[in-house]
Design a protein around this motif. Structure first.
Motif, PDB file in Angstrom:
ATOM      1  N   GLY A 339     -13.702  -1.608 -43.351  1.00 54.63           N
ATOM      2  CA  GLY A 339     -13.747  -1.228 -44.766  1.00 54.63           C
ATOM      3  C   GLY A 339     -15.151  -1.274 -45.325  1.00 54.63           C
ATOM      4  N   SER A 340     -15.949  -2.267 -44.896  1.00 58.92           N
ATOM      5  CA  SER A 340     -17.330  -2.367 -45.389  1.00 58.92           C
ATOM      6  C   SER A 340     -18.190  -1.218 -44.884  1.00 58.92           C
ATOM      7  N   LEU A 341     -17.985  -0.825 -43.622  1.00 56.82           N
ATOM      8  CA  LEU A 341     -18.772   0.292 -43.073  1.00 56.82           C
ATOM      9  C   LEU A 341     -18.429   1.606 -43.771  1.00 56.82           C
ATOM     10  N   LEU A 342     -17.137   1.839 -43.951  1.00 56.97           N
ATOM     11  CA  LEU A 342     -16.723   3.056 -44.649  1.00 56.97           C
ATOM     12  C   LEU A 342     -17.148   3.003 -46.116  1.00 56.97           C
ATOM     13  N   GLY A 343     -17.012   1.827 -46.745  1.00 52.97           N
ATOM     14  CA  GLY A 343     -17.397   1.685 -48.151  1.00 52.97           C
ATOM     15  C   GLY A 343     -18.884   1.878 -48.371  1.00 52.97           C
ATOM     16  N   SER A 344     -19.713   1.388 -47.454  1.00 50.65           N
ATOM     17  CA  SER A 344     -21.169   1.584 -47.572  1.00 50.65           C
ATOM     18  C   SER A 344     -21.522   3.061 -47.496  1.00 50.65           C
ATOM     19  N   THR A 345     -20.804   3.804 -46.623  1.00 49.96           N
ATOM     20  CA  THR A 345     -21.022   5.252 -46.530  1.00 49.96           C
ATOM     21  C   THR A 345     -20.623   5.943 -47.828  1.00 49.96           C
ATOM     22  N   MET A 346     -19.483   5.528 -48.388  1.00 46.26           N
ATOM     23  CA  MET A 346     -19.035   6.101 -49.659  1.00 46.26           C
ATOM     24  C   MET A 346     -20.027   5.788 -50.778  1.00 46.26           C
ATOM     25  N   ALA A 347     -20.566   4.550 -50.808  1.00 45.75           N
ATOM     26  CA  ALA A 347     -21.532   4.167 -51.841  1.00 45.75           C
ATOM     27  C   ALA A 347     -22.806   5.003 -51.744  1.00 45.75           C
ATOM     28  N   THR A 348     -23.242   5.280 -50.505  1.00 43.24           N
ATOM     29  CA  THR A 348     -24.430   6.120 -50.323  1.00 43.24           C
ATOM     30  C   THR A 348     -24.186   7.512 -50.890  1.00 43.24           C
ATOM     31  N   GLY A 349     -22.990   8.042 -50.652  1.00 42.95           N
ATOM     32  CA  GLY A 349     -22.655   9.354 -51.211  1.00 42.95           C
ATOM     33  C   GLY A 349     -22.592   9.336 -52.729  1.00 42.95           C
ATOM     34  N   LEU A 350     -22.023   8.277 -53.301  1.00 45.75           N
ATOM     35  CA  LEU A 350     -21.963   8.170 -54.761  1.00 45.75           C
ATOM     36  C   LEU A 350     -23.354   8.127 -55.383  1.00 45.75           C
ATOM     37  N   MET A 351     -24.275   7.420 -54.719  1.00 50.66           N
ATOM     38  CA  MET A 351     -25.644   7.354 -55.243  1.00 50.66           C
ATOM     39  C   MET A 351     -26.333   8.711 -55.156  1.00 50.66           C
ATOM     40  N   ALA A 352     -26.050   9.471 -54.110  1.00 50.27           N
ATOM     41  CA  ALA A 352     -26.620  10.817 -53.999  1.00 50.27           C
ATOM     42  C   ALA A 352     -26.111  11.710 -55.130  1.00 50.27           C
ATOM     43  N   VAL A 353     -24.812  11.593 -55.439  1.00 53.05           N
ATOM     44  CA  VAL A 353     -24.242  12.370 -56.551  1.00 53.05           C
ATOM     45  C   VAL A 353     -24.852  11.929 -57.876  1.00 53.05           C
ATOM     46  N   TRP A 354     -25.045  10.611 -58.052  1.00 53.12           N
ATOM     47  CA  TRP A 354     -25.640  10.092 -59.288  1.00 53.12           C
ATOM     48  C   TRP A 354     -27.044  10.661 -59.493  1.00 53.12           C
ATOM     49  N   ARG A 355     -27.831  10.728 -58.445  1.00 50.87           N
ATOM     50  CA  ARG A 355     -29.200  11.250 -58.572  1.00 50.87           C
ATOM     51  C   ARG A 355     -29.200  12.718 -58.973  1.00 50.87           C
ATOM     52  N   LEU A 356     -28.184  13.456 -58.549  1.00 52.27           N
ATOM     53  CA  LEU A 356     -28.106  14.875 -58.908  1.00 52.27           C
ATOM     54  C   LEU A 356     -27.636  15.074 -60.343  1.00 52.27           C
ATOM     55  N   VAL A 357     -26.755  14.189 -60.818  1.00 54.27           N
ATOM     56  CA  VAL A 357     -26.124  14.379 -62.130  1.00 54.27           C
ATOM     57  C   VAL A 357     -26.885  13.676 -63.254  1.00 54.27           C
ATOM     58  N   ALA A 358     -27.284  12.429 -63.034  1.00 55.46           N
ATOM     59  CA  ALA A 358     -27.890  11.612 -64.096  1.00 55.46           C
ATOM     60  C   ALA A 358     -29.371  11.941 -64.229  1.00 55.46           C
ATOM     61  N   LYS A 359     -29.676  12.875 -65.114  1.00 59.62           N
ATOM     62  CA  LYS A 359     -31.067  13.275 -65.328  1.00 59.62           C
ATOM     63  C   LYS A 359     -31.366  13.352 -66.819  1.00 59.62           C
ATOM     64  N   ASN A 360     -32.640  13.163 -67.151  1.00 57.84           N
ATOM     65  CA  ASN A 360     -33.098  13.308 -68.534  1.00 57.84           C
ATOM     66  C   ASN A 360     -33.147  14.789 -68.907  1.00 57.84           C
ATOM     67  N   PRO A 361     -33.254  15.092 -70.207  1.00 58.23           N
ATOM     68  CA  PRO A 361     -33.330  16.505 -70.622  1.00 58.23           C
ATOM     69  C   PRO A 361     -34.462  17.286 -69.962  1.00 58.23           C
ATOM     70  N   ASP A 362     -35.558  16.599 -69.583  1.00 57.18           N
ATOM     71  CA  ASP A 362     -36.671  17.302 -68.943  1.00 57.18           C
ATOM     72  C   ASP A 362     -36.491  17.446 -67.435  1.00 57.18           C
ATOM     73  N   GLY A 363     -35.336  17.002 -66.905  1.00 56.05           N
ATOM     74  CA  GLY A 363     -35.068  17.156 -65.481  1.00 56.05           C
ATOM     75  C   GLY A 363     -35.468  15.988 -64.610  1.00 56.05           C
ATOM     76  N   THR A 364     -36.133  15.010 -65.169  1.00 50.49           N
ATOM     77  CA  THR A 364     -36.533  13.834 -64.397  1.00 50.49           C
ATOM     78  C   THR A 364     -35.338  12.892 -64.239  1.00 50.49           C
ATOM     79  N   PRO A 365     -35.328  12.062 -63.188  1.00 48.95           N
ATOM     80  CA  PRO A 365     -34.217  11.121 -63.013  1.00 48.95           C
ATOM     81  C   PRO A 365     -34.118  10.158 -64.190  1.00 48.95           C
ATOM     82  N   MET A 366     -32.876   9.828 -64.580  1.00 49.19           N
ATOM     83  CA  MET A 366     -32.679   8.906 -65.697  1.00 49.19           C
ATOM     84  C   MET A 366     -33.324   7.560 -65.396  1.00 49.19           C
ATOM     85  N   PHE A 367     -33.082   7.044 -64.216  1.00 50.04           N
ATOM     86  CA  PHE A 367     -33.776   5.866 -63.704  1.00 50.04           C
ATOM     87  C   PHE A 367     -33.499   5.783 -62.205  1.00 50.04           C
ATOM     88  N   PRO A 368     -34.434   5.237 -61.444  1.00 51.76           N
ATOM     89  CA  PRO A 368     -34.256   5.197 -59.983  1.00 51.76           C
ATOM     90  C   PRO A 368     -33.138   4.242 -59.580  1.00 51.76           C
TER      91      PRO A 368
END
Length: 409
Positions: A339-368
């Motif tokens: 479960g931890s191995l699969l969950g870590s993979t899922m968390a990595t994917g969630l963070m990749a989605v967050w970086r694509l979605v969570a951005k400031n109006p000027d296109g920069t990341p909201m926060f790293p």
């Protein structure tokens, strides 16, 4: 391969394979719990670091100042006479810290202090034609002060340059006075100082008040304007662990006899908010972990009931109570690890989605948002231990089954 594996491992893996759907569901449940914990940890740590950086990157962690003058009675009472004495607080005159060079050198030798910078701070007026604005004049040693506040990173127009004829101002003050880089600005103080300086750069400290009030000049320039020749009004410090700033400040105050103001004391509500956020984050992680443990335990309890006959046969064939216990403990640990191995993979994917979605109006990341590799390791260890602990009750129940009763069902 099976010949090399202990009996307990063979039985545990066989039980997991036979109940594939059941095992898959509980592994997915554990994975979701691990993914939530890892992703939330990375998200909250990134958000906290971003807030922390924005708030504290424009101020020192600790400021050392001369102790304030105490109030004194203006009228004393005669012996045996009861009368209220008039108490008046004396005016606080701007004065230098005694032997400030010695104190600065002592602070540099402390292992918990990362940077030291003497400053001269006092009230003044910025004058441009008929317009004037009350300001806080800050004299700095650029080489030392940039380790306290990264001013070069805050410059939005012009350059970070400070000579005897230069001044750095906030963009709000520049807008109010209608000045730009290269323009002249006259600075006047109550002590009679008067000097016309060139605007070398315009900064943004992230605070309207600071951008309107703070102006920076060379240390010697401020000393001349405020009539504090050779002295400093405060010593700014940055410490290695900002959350220990108040304890360090108390230690320094006892050591030097100066007033030591930490950012925790001057930003108490902000500090309480950070602590509340950290506490709530830990509680959420705890309850998610408990829910994962409860899920693993419930599935293994059902497994014990379903496999009571197999357990009875194992006992009848000479299997000990300890071996039966280890079969179910291994199942819990394997479920937690997978479960931890699969969950870590899922968390990595969630963070990749967050970086694509969570951005400031000027296109920069909201926060790293980043995850330290050690977090994945700890997630694997904690999830495995959680599965192991969750399996204790089912394992004890299986070990207590009597062979004859278990076989009869």
């Amino acid at each position: 391969m099976n010949d090399l594996m202990p009996f307990e491992w063979i039985a545990a893996i066989r039980f997991l394979r036979e109940g594939r759907m059941q095992s898959l569901f509980i592994i997915c449940g554990a994975a979701i719990g691990v993914a939530v914990i890892v992703f939330m940890s990375a998200l909250l740590d990134g958000m906290q670091a971003n807030i922390f950086r924005r708030v504290l990157s424009s101020q020192a962690h600790i400021v050392l100042e001369r102790p304030k003058q105490v109030a004194r009675p203006l009228r004393a009472t005669a012996p045996g006479q009861s009368a209220l004495a008039t108490i008046q607080k004396p005016s606080q005159r701007l004065s230098s810290i005694d032997q400030w060079q010695k104190i600065r050198d002592e602070m540099k030798t402390r292992p918990d202090v990362a940077a030291v910078s003497p400053t001269v701070t006092g009230p003044a007026f910025a004058v441009r034609g008929d317009a004037n604005q009350a300001i806080s004049l800050i004299g700095i040693d650029p080489e030392q002060y940039v380790r306290i506040v990264p001013l070069p990173e805050k410059i939005i127009r012009g350059t970070f340059r400070l000579t005897n004829n230069d001044i750095l101002i906030g963009y709000q003050l520049a807008d109010d006075l209608g000045v730009e880089v290269g323009d002249k600005l006259r600075v006047a103080t109550a002590s009679g100082g008067n000097l016309t300086l060139t605007i070398a750069g315009i900064f943004d400290l992230g605070s309207r008040g600071a951008n309107l009030r703070n102006v920076y000049v060379l240390l010697s320039t401020a000393q001349n304007l405020i009539n504090l020749i050779g002295g400093v009004s405060s010593i700014d410090l940055t410490v290695n662990d900002p959350f220990q700033a108040e304890d360090i400040a108390q230690s320094i105050a006892d050591q030097t006899g100066l007033d030591a103001l930490s950012w925790i004391k001057t930003n108490n509500q902000f500090f309480l908010g950070l602590n509340a956020q950290k506490f709530s984050s830990q509680m959420i992680r705890l309850f998610v972990g408990l829910s994962v443990a409860a899920g693993i335990a419930s599935v293994l309890v059902v497994s014990v009931v379903q496999r009571s006959k197999e357990i009875g046969i194992l006992r009848a064939m000479g299997g000990s109570r300890g071996q039966v216990m280890r079969v179910f403990l291994i199942q819990g640990a394997v479920v937690g690890l997978l479960g931890s191995l699969l969950g870590s993979t899922m968390a990595t994917g969630l963070m990749a989605v967050w970086r694509l979605v969570a951005k400031n109006p000027d296109g920069t990341p909201m926060f790293p948002v980043t995850v330290q590799p050690s977090l994945f390791m700890w997630a694997a260890v904690v999830a495995t231990l959680t599965g192991l602990l969750a399996a204790v009750t089912p394992a004890l129940r299986a070990a207590r089954l009597e062979p004859v009763e278990a076989i009869r069902g």
